[in-house]
Design a protein around this motif. Sequence first.
Motif, mmCIF file in Angstrom:
data_model
loop_
_atom_site.group_PDB
_atom_site.id
_atom_site.type_symbol
_atom_site.label_atom_id
_atom_site.label_comp_id
_atom_site.label_asym_id
_atom_site.label_seq_id
_atom_site.Cartn_x
_atom_site.Cartn_y
_atom_site.Cartn_z
ATOM 1 N N ARG A 7 21.514 77.351 23.489
ATOM 2 C CA ARG A 7 20.153 76.826 23.291
ATOM 3 C C ARG A 7 19.464 76.440 24.603
ATOM 4 O O ARG A 7 18.268 76.154 24.609
ATOM 5 C CB ARG A 7 20.164 75.654 22.312
ATOM 6 C CG ARG A 7 20.797 74.391 22.825
ATOM 7 C CD ARG A 7 20.715 73.263 21.774
ATOM 8 N NE ARG A 7 21.443 72.107 22.242
ATOM 9 C CZ ARG A 7 22.752 71.942 22.137
ATOM 10 N NH1 ARG A 7 23.481 72.872 21.543
ATOM 11 N NH2 ARG A 7 23.349 70.860 22.607
ATOM 12 N N TRP A 8 20.179 76.439 25.719
ATOM 13 C CA TRP A 8 19.565 76.132 27.016
ATOM 14 C C TRP A 8 18.942 77.372 27.655
ATOM 15 O O TRP A 8 18.283 77.286 28.677
ATOM 16 C CB TRP A 8 20.585 75.540 27.975
ATOM 17 C CG TRP A 8 21.122 74.204 27.562
ATOM 18 C CD1 TRP A 8 20.725 73.425 26.518
ATOM 19 C CD2 TRP A 8 22.174 73.491 28.224
ATOM 20 N NE1 TRP A 8 21.471 72.276 26.479
ATOM 21 C CE2 TRP A 8 22.373 72.287 27.516
ATOM 22 C CE3 TRP A 8 22.970 73.746 29.326
ATOM 23 C CZ2 TRP A 8 23.325 71.346 27.884
ATOM 24 C CZ3 TRP A 8 23.926 72.814 29.685
ATOM 25 C CH2 TRP A 8 24.091 71.622 28.978
ATOM 26 N N ARG A 9 19.160 78.518 27.063
ATOM 27 C CA ARG A 9 18.645 79.765 27.633
ATOM 28 C C ARG A 9 17.136 79.660 27.881
ATOM 29 O O ARG A 9 16.380 79.204 27.027
ATOM 30 C CB ARG A 9 18.911 80.934 26.694
ATOM 31 C CG ARG A 9 18.486 82.268 27.265
ATOM 32 C CD ARG A 9 18.850 83.402 26.294
ATOM 33 N NE ARG A 9 18.845 84.669 26.974
ATOM 34 C CZ ARG A 9 17.755 85.404 27.178
ATOM 35 N NH1 ARG A 9 16.579 84.976 26.766
ATOM 36 N NH2 ARG A 9 17.843 86.560 27.810
ATOM 37 N N GLY A 10 16.725 80.067 29.082
ATOM 38 C CA GLY A 10 15.316 80.074 29.436
ATOM 39 C C GLY A 10 14.786 78.755 29.967
ATOM 40 O O GLY A 10 13.636 78.675 30.378
ATOM 41 N N ARG A 11 15.612 77.723 29.969
ATOM 42 C CA ARG A 11 15.185 76.424 30.481
ATOM 43 C C ARG A 11 15.752 76.183 31.875
ATOM 44 O O ARG A 11 16.760 76.759 32.257
ATOM 45 C CB ARG A 11 15.659 75.310 29.558
ATOM 46 C CG ARG A 11 14.996 75.346 28.199
ATOM 47 C CD ARG A 11 15.356 74.128 27.402
ATOM 48 N NE ARG A 11 14.572 74.078 26.188
ATOM 49 C CZ ARG A 11 14.859 73.301 25.175
ATOM 50 N NH1 ARG A 11 15.901 72.496 25.231
ATOM 51 N NH2 ARG A 11 14.103 73.314 24.105
ATOM 52 N N THR A 12 15.104 75.279 32.621
ATOM 53 C CA THR A 12 15.629 74.889 33.931
ATOM 54 C C THR A 12 16.627 73.751 33.745
ATOM 55 O O THR A 12 16.629 73.064 32.712
ATOM 56 C CB THR A 12 14.500 74.404 34.863
ATOM 57 O OG1 THR A 12 13.957 73.188 34.332
ATOM 58 C CG2 THR A 12 13.417 75.462 35.023
ATOM 59 N N LEU A 13 17.458 73.540 34.758
ATOM 60 C CA LEU A 13 18.407 72.427 34.716
ATOM 61 C C LEU A 13 17.656 71.102 34.587
ATOM 62 O O LEU A 13 18.086 70.215 33.843
ATOM 63 C CB LEU A 13 19.295 72.430 35.964
ATOM 64 C CG LEU A 13 20.321 71.303 36.063
ATOM 65 C CD1 LEU A 13 21.273 71.313 34.871
ATOM 66 C CD2 LEU A 13 21.102 71.401 37.368
#
Length: 188
Positions: free
Chosen positions: A83-89
């Motif tokens: 679910r973190w795909r496409g987001r920045t750290l």
Amino acid sequence: MHVRLTLLAAARSSSVLDVRFDDDRPLDAAGWQEVQRMIPALAHLAAAELRYCSPSARCRETGDVLGLTPLAQPALRDCDMGRWRGRTLQEVTALEPDAVDQWLSDPRAAPHGGESLLAFIQRVGAWLDTRPVQDGGWAVAVTEPSVVRAALCYVLRAPPHAYWHVEPQSLAALTVTGRPGEWSVHLV
């Protein structure tokens, strides 16, 4: 059987401040210029018997600009970040700070619902160990920087947390020689 494998980190697809998990964006203008500028220094890679790439747009494009016409390998894809795909750290840390801490400290953890760091390193290592290169042959793969990091951990049999201490730059090359399960790093 003794083979040589060169992993080349793809050119950039975004600024350092906009790096996203499991990003499939194409090369940005700076990335295109970077690859074109490096063609003379990297032209020798086209002599490899086998030429591969991660399936992302920036890896395919980097390979194409270099004249490699690489074959996409699903095993060389970036770590599955769920679910973190496409987001920045930075975005993920603001939303899920405890999950980020767990992910960074436990290589078996996958709080994002994707792939753990340990599973990612093992996947990349399994790909290295199954290349169909003839004895004395050479293969090249244009990959995500994360794949270069994972390969280095696998080859050196380093603990998974060593992954966080390797920073491949755009178009950095890692060459390993040897045979399945017995690799050495070749520094130039």
